[in-house]
Enzyme design. Structure first.
Site, mmCIF file in Angstrom:
data_model
loop_
_atom_site.group_PDB
_atom_site.id
_atom_site.type_symbol
_atom_site.label_atom_id
_atom_site.label_comp_id
_atom_site.label_asym_id
_atom_site.label_seq_id
_atom_site.Cartn_x
_atom_site.Cartn_y
_atom_site.Cartn_z
ATOM 1 N N LYS A 1 115.662 86.725 60.149
ATOM 2 C CA LYS A 1 114.552 87.475 61.187
ATOM 3 C C LYS A 1 113.286 87.109 61.105
ATOM 4 C CE LYS A 1 115.655 91.732 59.176
ATOM 5 N NZ LYS A 1 116.564 91.391 58.371
ATOM 6 N N ARG B 1 115.462 100.244 61.253
ATOM 7 C CA ARG B 1 116.899 100.176 60.256
ATOM 8 C C ARG B 1 117.850 101.105 60.220
ATOM 9 N NH1 ARG B 1 114.302 95.952 57.262
ATOM 10 N NH2 ARG B 1 115.193 95.037 55.428
ATOM 11 N N ARG C 1 115.850 81.892 48.737
ATOM 12 C CA ARG C 1 114.617 81.972 49.335
ATOM 13 C C ARG C 1 113.323 81.906 48.422
ATOM 14 N NH1 ARG C 1 114.544 86.680 53.368
ATOM 15 N NH2 ARG C 1 115.025 88.068 51.621
ATOM 16 N N ARG D 1 110.657 86.560 45.675
ATOM 17 C CA ARG D 1 110.518 88.122 46.108
ATOM 18 C C ARG D 1 111.336 88.998 44.924
ATOM 19 N NH1 ARG D 1 112.034 89.608 52.095
ATOM 20 N NH2 ARG D 1 112.952 91.191 51.029
ATOM 21 N N ARG E 1 121.242 95.852 48.944
ATOM 22 C CA ARG E 1 120.502 95.833 50.335
ATOM 23 C C ARG E 1 121.485 95.607 51.432
ATOM 24 N NH1 ARG E 1 116.391 91.227 48.879
ATOM 25 N NH2 ARG E 1 116.104 91.296 51.115
HETATM 26 P P1 AMP Z 1 112.833 93.078 54.430
HETATM 27 O O1 AMP Z 1 111.415 92.245 54.018
HETATM 28 O O2 AMP Z 1 112.875 93.371 55.840
HETATM 29 O O3 AMP Z 1 114.000 92.333 53.579
HETATM 30 O O4 AMP Z 1 112.549 94.396 53.647
HETATM 31 C C1 AMP Z 1 112.407 94.610 52.263
HETATM 32 C C2 AMP Z 1 112.418 95.850 51.808
HETATM 33 O O5 AMP Z 1 111.232 96.904 52.510
HETATM 34 C C3 AMP Z 1 113.645 96.710 52.441
HETATM 35 O O6 AMP Z 1 114.750 96.394 51.286
HETATM 36 C C4 AMP Z 1 113.327 98.140 52.076
HETATM 37 O O7 AMP Z 1 113.272 98.500 51.069
HETATM 38 C C5 AMP Z 1 111.790 98.051 52.722
HETATM 39 N N1 AMP Z 1 111.890 98.095 54.320
HETATM 40 C C6 AMP Z 1 111.828 97.169 55.217
HETATM 41 N N2 AMP Z 1 111.815 97.829 56.382
HETATM 42 C C7 AMP Z 1 112.025 99.020 56.291
HETATM 43 C C8 AMP Z 1 112.433 100.031 57.278
HETATM 44 N N3 AMP Z 1 112.387 99.813 58.531
HETATM 45 N N4 AMP Z 1 112.808 101.211 56.677
HETATM 46 C C9 AMP Z 1 112.834 101.602 55.391
HETATM 47 N N5 AMP Z 1 112.709 100.579 54.570
HETATM 48 C C10 AMP Z 1 112.391 99.449 54.895
#
Ligand code: AMP
Length: 214
Positions: free
Chosen positions: A14, A90, A129, A162, A173
């Site tokens: 994404k 999400r 990554r 990360r 996740r």
């Molecule tokens: P991402 O960078 O999208 O993989 O997000 C990293 C982490 O941020 C996720 O594993 C969640 O802990 C948190 N996170 C990101 N977006 C959301 C969301 N829309 N709702 C809740 N937690 C989120």
């Protein structure tokens, strides 16, 4: 304002795809919920401190925290731009909150693009990554290697892994994605805005398919 939701499993690309699209089209704005949260953690804001534990465990942070951040971004962007929402919503509950924000701002959700990638590929993409802590650029040790190993092409900063890109957290996740985000497929399909995009193969092709879908 138009809103495009970009969703898919962790590692589905994404952020990478959104980054490419906004670099080529100045009417698009990219808002990544994960980036907003990581910035908040880095700056030790109250929301960031609260979110940190959830993120380390690979769980979703409470809706109220992330919805407020997204609401602020929608206010900031305004106008005639198209907002590319990466990582929010999400859950179906978050999709409901987004619908309320959209109604409040007289915006329109034009498409919800699902990047589809098989599980085996996701794990490899996430564990390989690397990210630039200074400018946020994303790399992969084999798929998108930087010109100089370990350093950002754009700003020369040393790349990092990360905190939540380790195997144990990745598995959680992916499970959270299956349980909480997959229901969005039916949610957006029922509203006639779901666009499925094959998220494998050369990056240029993926970007082009998403461009067609939005
Ligand atoms: P991402 O960078 O999208 O993989 O997000 C990293 C982490 O941020 C996720 O594993 C969640 O802990 C948190 N996170 C990101 N977006 C959301 C969301 N829309 N709702 C809740 N937690 C989120």
């Amino acid at each position: 304002m138009k809103i495009v939701v970009l969703f898919g499993a962790p590692g589905s690309g994404k952020g990478t795809v959104a980054g490419r699209l906004v670099a080529e089209d100045s009417t698009l704005r990219h808002v990544s919920s994960g980036d907003l949260l990581r910035d908040a953690v880095k700056c030790r804001t109250a929301a960031g401190v609260e979110a940190e534990g959830y993120m380390k465990r690979g769980e979703l942070v409470p809706d109220v925290i992330i919805a407020r951040m997204i609401g602020e971004q929608i206010e900031k962007v305004g106008g005639t731009r198209t907002l590319l929402l990466d990582g929010f919503p999400r859950t179906v509950a978050q999709a409901g909150l987004l619908n309320e924000m959209i109604a409040q701002h007289g915006a329109e959700l034009t498409s919800a693009v699902l990047l589809e990638v098989p599980d085996g590929i996701l794990v490899d993409r996430i564990t390989g990554r690397r990210v630039c802590p200074a400018c946020g650029a994303g790399y992969h040790v084999t798929n998108i290697p930087p010109r100089k190993e370990g350093f950002c092409d754009g700003c020369g900063t040393g790349l990092i892994v990360r905190k939540d890109d380790n195997l144990a957290t990745v598995k959680n996740r992916l499970a959270v994605y299956q349980a909480q985000t997959v229901p969005l497929i039916d949610f957006y399909s029922a509203r006639g805005v779901l666009r499925r995009v094959v998220g494998t193969g050369p990056l240029d092709g993926i970007v082009e398919r998403v461009r067609q879908a939005i």
